[in-house]
Write a protein that holds these residues in place. Structure first.
Motif, mmCIF file in Angstrom:
data_model
loop_
_atom_site.group_PDB
_atom_site.id
_atom_site.type_symbol
_atom_site.label_atom_id
_atom_site.label_comp_id
_atom_site.label_asym_id
_atom_site.label_seq_id
_atom_site.Cartn_x
_atom_site.Cartn_y
_atom_site.Cartn_z
ATOM 1 N N LEU A 1 4.135 4.588 -13.308
ATOM 2 C CA LEU A 1 3.406 3.917 -12.240
ATOM 3 C C LEU A 1 1.917 4.095 -12.468
ATOM 4 O O LEU A 1 1.434 5.226 -12.596
ATOM 5 C CB LEU A 1 3.813 4.508 -10.888
ATOM 6 N N LEU A 2 1.217 2.992 -12.561
ATOM 7 C CA LEU A 2 -0.241 2.984 -12.657
ATOM 8 C C LEU A 2 -0.755 2.616 -11.275
ATOM 9 O O LEU A 2 -0.371 1.595 -10.708
ATOM 10 C CB LEU A 2 -0.705 1.968 -13.704
ATOM 11 N N VAL A 3 -1.607 3.472 -10.726
ATOM 12 C CA VAL A 3 -2.047 3.349 -9.343
ATOM 13 C C VAL A 3 -3.559 3.206 -9.304
ATOM 14 O O VAL A 3 -4.266 3.809 -10.114
ATOM 15 C CB VAL A 3 -1.603 4.596 -8.544
ATOM 16 N N VAL A 4 -4.038 2.398 -8.362
ATOM 17 C CA VAL A 4 -5.475 2.330 -8.091
ATOM 18 C C VAL A 4 -5.707 2.625 -6.619
ATOM 19 O O VAL A 4 -4.837 2.413 -5.778
ATOM 20 C CB VAL A 4 -6.102 0.960 -8.453
ATOM 21 N N GLY A 5 -6.894 3.129 -6.349
ATOM 22 C CA GLY A 5 -7.329 3.342 -4.983
ATOM 23 C C GLY A 5 -8.494 2.422 -4.710
ATOM 24 O O GLY A 5 -9.383 2.253 -5.549
ATOM 25 N N GLU A 6 -8.456 1.802 -3.560
ATOM 26 C CA GLU A 6 -9.562 0.922 -3.178
ATOM 27 C C GLU A 6 -10.149 1.416 -1.872
ATOM 28 O O GLU A 6 -9.485 2.076 -1.087
ATOM 29 C CB GLU A 6 -9.102 -0.526 -3.085
ATOM 30 N N LEU A 7 -11.408 1.090 -1.684
ATOM 31 C CA LEU A 7 -12.132 1.546 -0.509
ATOM 32 C C LEU A 7 -12.552 0.352 0.327
ATOM 33 O O LEU A 7 -13.243 -0.545 -0.159
ATOM 34 C CB LEU A 7 -13.361 2.351 -0.930
ATOM 35 N N VAL A 8 -12.098 0.336 1.584
ATOM 36 C CA VAL A 8 -12.472 -0.706 2.531
ATOM 37 C C VAL A 8 -13.574 -0.124 3.395
ATOM 38 O O VAL A 8 -13.346 0.804 4.173
ATOM 39 C CB VAL A 8 -11.275 -1.139 3.400
ATOM 40 N N PHE B 1 -4.976 6.578 -11.317
ATOM 41 C CA PHE B 1 -4.197 7.577 -12.041
ATOM 42 C C PHE B 1 -2.897 6.929 -12.483
ATOM 43 O O PHE B 1 -2.503 5.871 -11.996
ATOM 44 C CB PHE B 1 -3.922 8.841 -11.209
ATOM 45 N N GLN B 2 -2.262 7.573 -13.444
ATOM 46 C CA GLN B 2 -0.945 7.159 -13.900
ATOM 47 C C GLN B 2 -0.004 8.326 -13.677
ATOM 48 O O GLN B 2 -0.361 9.483 -13.907
ATOM 49 C CB GLN B 2 -0.971 6.801 -15.389
ATOM 50 N N PHE C 1 0.854 -1.176 0.000
ATOM 51 C CA PHE C 1 0.000 0.000 0.000
ATOM 52 C C PHE C 1 0.891 1.227 0.000
ATOM 53 O O PHE C 1 1.818 1.337 0.803
ATOM 54 C CB PHE C 1 -0.954 -0.012 1.195
ATOM 55 N N LEU C 2 0.626 2.121 -0.911
ATOM 56 C CA LEU C 2 1.406 3.343 -1.026
ATOM 57 C C LEU C 2 0.987 4.346 0.031
ATOM 58 O O LEU C 2 1.795 5.160 0.466
ATOM 59 C CB LEU C 2 1.242 3.927 -2.431
ATOM 60 N N MET C 3 -0.287 4.306 0.410
ATOM 61 C CA MET C 3 -0.801 5.145 1.482
ATOM 62 C C MET C 3 -2.177 4.648 1.881
ATOM 63 O O MET C 3 -2.841 3.981 1.106
ATOM 64 C CB MET C 3 -0.877 6.625 1.091
ATOM 65 N N THR C 4 -2.559 4.931 3.105
ATOM 66 C CA THR C 4 -3.913 4.642 3.583
ATOM 67 C C THR C 4 -4.416 5.882 4.316
ATOM 68 O O THR C 4 -3.628 6.629 4.905
ATOM 69 C CB THR C 4 -3.970 3.437 4.548
ATOM 70 N N THR D 1 -11.952 3.197 4.711
ATOM 71 C CA THR D 1 -10.511 3.412 4.613
ATOM 72 C C THR D 1 -10.114 3.349 3.146
ATOM 73 O O THR D 1 -10.407 2.381 2.447
ATOM 74 C CB THR D 1 -9.741 2.335 5.409
ATOM 75 N N PHE D 2 -9.444 4.390 2.714
ATOM 76 C CA PHE D 2 -8.969 4.482 1.338
ATOM 77 C C PHE D 2 -7.516 4.033 1.301
ATOM 78 O O PHE D 2 -6.711 4.449 2.130
ATOM 79 C CB PHE D 2 -9.102 5.925 0.844
ATOM 80 N N ARG D 3 -7.192 3.159 0.323
ATOM 81 C CA ARG D 3 -5.823 2.663 0.180
ATOM 82 C C ARG D 3 -5.369 2.826 -1.265
ATOM 83 O O ARG D 3 -6.107 2.464 -2.184
ATOM 84 C CB ARG D 3 -5.739 1.181 0.539
ATOM 85 N N LEU D 4 -4.185 3.353 -1.439
ATOM 86 C CA LEU D 4 -3.551 3.433 -2.759
ATOM 87 C C LEU D 4 -2.561 2.294 -2.890
ATOM 88 O O LEU D 4 -1.842 1.987 -1.934
ATOM 89 C CB LEU D 4 -2.769 4.733 -2.900
ATOM 90 N N ARG D 5 -2.525 1.708 -4.079
ATOM 91 C CA ARG D 5 -1.559 0.651 -4.341
ATOM 92 C C ARG D 5 -1.247 0.619 -5.826
ATOM 93 O O ARG D 5 -2.016 1.118 -6.654
ATOM 94 C CB ARG D 5 -2.099 -0.705 -3.890
#
Length: 176
Positions: A73-80, A93-94, A13-16, A23-27
């Motif tokens: 870097l291609l990044v997605v955000g997911e929501l827990v 985003f890229q 995870f790049l950030m939470t 909880t939002f997580r970038l990866r």
């Protein structure tokens, strides 16, 4: 350079951050995220005209090229969400890191394809993503971040303006 994959097969995870609905997580994106990414890219009037999930092969080729190059870097955000078993991809985003001769050989970053799912907008997710990208650009030694946004996307222009971006250049494109 940013680690693209953890050895266990679980992406780092790049950030939470806590947001209004969980909880939002970038990866870093994985190949399995491509359908969700394409759906996010197509989820507006401009994207609907140029994106299509009917043939995923061009997106797969692009993903392979992006994933193989540490300057992209291609990044997605997911929501827990509390009490939910799933972690849907809600943003993407890229970011690309580009060497240049101008500005005394400065590196710059370019962010593009910034999308947040309509159902979770207004929770600060876009701000979290772009702030992470700005911080990562600084960490990698970039002295400038650039982006383009379509002239019709006035809400996006206001959003980027609030983050400190200025519209001091006129962008031009030539379809090939």
């Amino acid at each position: 350079m940013t680690t693209k994959r953890a050895s266990s097969g679980t992406p780092p995870f790049l950030m939470t951050a806590d947001v209004g609905s969980g909880t939002f997580r970038l990866r870093p994106a994985s190949r399995g995220d491509l359908p969700a990414i394409v759906q996010l890219l197509a989820d507006d009037s401009l994207g609907a005209a140029r994106e299509s999930d009917g043939d995923m092969e061009p997106y797969e080729r692009a993903f392979e090229a992006i994933d193989a190059d540490p300057r992209h870097l291609l990044v997605v955000g997911e929501l827990v969400r509390p009490g939910s078993a799933g972690t849907p991809v809600v943003s993407t985003f890229q970011i690309s890191f580009l060497p240049g001769m101008s500005r005394r050989g400065a590196w710059r970053s370019q962010i593009e394809g910034v999308r947040v799912a309509a159902g979770v907008r207004g929770q600060g997710i876009g701000n979290l993503m772009v702030q992470w990208a700005i911080d990562e650009s600084r960490r990698r030694g970039c002295s400038l971040m650039q982006l383009t946004t379509h002239k019709s996307r006035t809400a996006a222009q206001r959003f980027y303006g609030r983050l400190g971006f200025t519209a001091d250049h006129e962008g031009m494109k030539l379809p090939l």
